[in-house]
Structure formats: C-alpha cells, structure tokens
Design a protein around this motif. Structure first.
Motif, PDB file in Angstrom:
ATOM      1  N   TRP A  38       0.829  -1.118   0.011  1.00  0.00           N
ATOM      2  CA  TRP A  38      -0.128  -0.033  -0.073  1.00  0.00           C
ATOM      3  C   TRP A  38       1.078   1.375   0.070  1.00  0.00           C
ATOM      4  N   ASP A  39       1.864   1.195   0.821  1.00  0.00           N
ATOM      5  CA  ASP A  39       2.836   2.479   0.700  1.00  0.00           C
ATOM      6  C   ASP A  39       3.343   2.716  -0.869  1.00  0.00           C
ATOM      7  N   LEU A  40       3.858   1.482  -1.578  1.00  0.00           N
ATOM      8  CA  LEU A  40       4.299   1.626  -2.797  1.00  0.00           C
ATOM      9  C   LEU A  40       3.019   2.071  -3.798  1.00  0.00           C
ATOM     10  N   ARG A  41       1.806   1.512  -3.552  1.00  0.00           N
ATOM     11  CA  ARG A  41       0.678   2.116  -4.259  1.00  0.00           C
ATOM     12  C   ARG A  41       0.204   3.509  -4.313  1.00  0.00           C
ATOM     13  N   GLU A  42       0.480   3.858  -2.964  1.00  0.00           N
ATOM     14  CA  GLU A  42       0.253   5.307  -2.880  1.00  0.00           C
ATOM     15  C   GLU A  42       1.508   6.253  -3.164  1.00  0.00           C
ATOM     16  N   LYS A  43       2.642   5.818  -2.874  1.00  0.00           N
ATOM     17  CA  LYS A  43       3.805   6.716  -3.757  1.00  0.00           C
ATOM     18  C   LYS A  43       3.821   6.919  -5.176  1.00  0.00           C
ATOM     19  N   TYR A  44       3.637   5.586  -5.688  1.00  0.00           N
ATOM     20  CA  TYR A  44       3.963   5.821  -7.101  1.00  0.00           C
ATOM     21  C   TYR A  44       2.675   5.526  -7.976  1.00  0.00           C
ATOM     22  N   LEU A  45       1.584   5.197  -7.462  1.00  0.00           N
ATOM     23  CA  LEU A  45       0.085   5.230  -8.318  1.00  0.00           C
ATOM     24  C   LEU A  45      -0.695   6.034  -7.935  1.00  0.00           C
ATOM     25  N   GLY A  46      -0.567   6.803  -6.827  1.00  0.00           N
ATOM     26  CA  GLY A  46      -1.511   7.564  -6.284  1.00  0.00           C
ATOM     27  C   GLY A  46      -2.835   6.943  -5.653  1.00  0.00           C
ATOM     28  N   LEU A  47      -2.767   5.553  -5.293  1.00  0.00           N
ATOM     29  CA  LEU A  47      -3.726   5.128  -4.705  1.00  0.00           C
ATOM     30  C   LEU A  47      -3.686   5.112  -3.276  1.00  0.00           C
ATOM     31  N   ARG A  48      -4.975   5.187  -2.646  1.00  0.00           N
ATOM     32  CA  ARG A  48      -5.044   5.198  -1.283  1.00  0.00           C
ATOM     33  C   ARG A  48      -5.947   4.085  -0.653  1.00  0.00           C
ATOM     34  N   LYS A  49      -5.448   3.521   0.373  1.00  0.00           N
ATOM     35  CA  LYS A  49      -6.008   2.287   0.790  1.00  0.00           C
ATOM     36  C   LYS A  49      -7.496   2.520   1.657  1.00  0.00           C
ATOM     37  N   GLU A  50      -7.620   3.823   1.894  1.00  0.00           N
ATOM     38  CA  GLU A  50      -8.988   4.246   2.500  1.00  0.00           C
ATOM     39  C   GLU A  50      -9.877   4.318   1.276  1.00  0.00           C
TER      40      GLU A  50
END
Length: 72
Positions: A57-69
């Motif tokens: 999730w940290d990678l998704r947030e940092k590189y893809l702009g996705l948020r777990k929430e």
C-alpha cells in the motif's frame, strides 16, 4: 514527517526494475501500460508474500496515487 522509504528496502529485483522503469519513463504514450504493469507487479509481490500488505500500500500510494482508504 511521514517518511516510509524504509518500505522500499528488500524489494524483489523485478519490482525494483518495474518502479525504476515507471519513474524514469519519458514516453507519455506508454504511461498507462507502465502504470498497469507496476500495479500488477506490486499485487504479485504482495500475493506471493514477497512484500507485506503495508509495503504494497505504501508503494501504491507513492507511485500510483492510490489510497487504501479509497479501496476498503
């Protein structure tokens, strides 16, 4: 400061390469392809237990702009 760069240590080499390819891409015509490829590679690494869910999730947030929430 919320520095989570520690989550990028110990990644599989192929995932590191996928991140590098995505972040250094200058060809806008293949942005979507590289985005999907990186997302897939993160998912595979998570499912195969090569990285933790938190790392993924940290990678998704940092590189893809996705948020777990947004995905719960």
């Amino acid at each position: 400061m919320n520095d989570k760069s520690y989550n990028e240590y110990g990644l599989p080499k192929w995932l590191e390469e996928s991140i590098k390819t995505y972040t250094t891409n200058t060809n806008k015509m293949i942005d979507d392809c590289l985005y999907c490829e990186l997302q897939s590679d993160i998912n595979v690494a998570e499912v195969e237990n090569l990285i933790s869910s938190d790392q993924a999730w940290d990678l998704r947030e940092k590189y893809l702009g996705l948020r777990k929430e947004d995905n719960t």
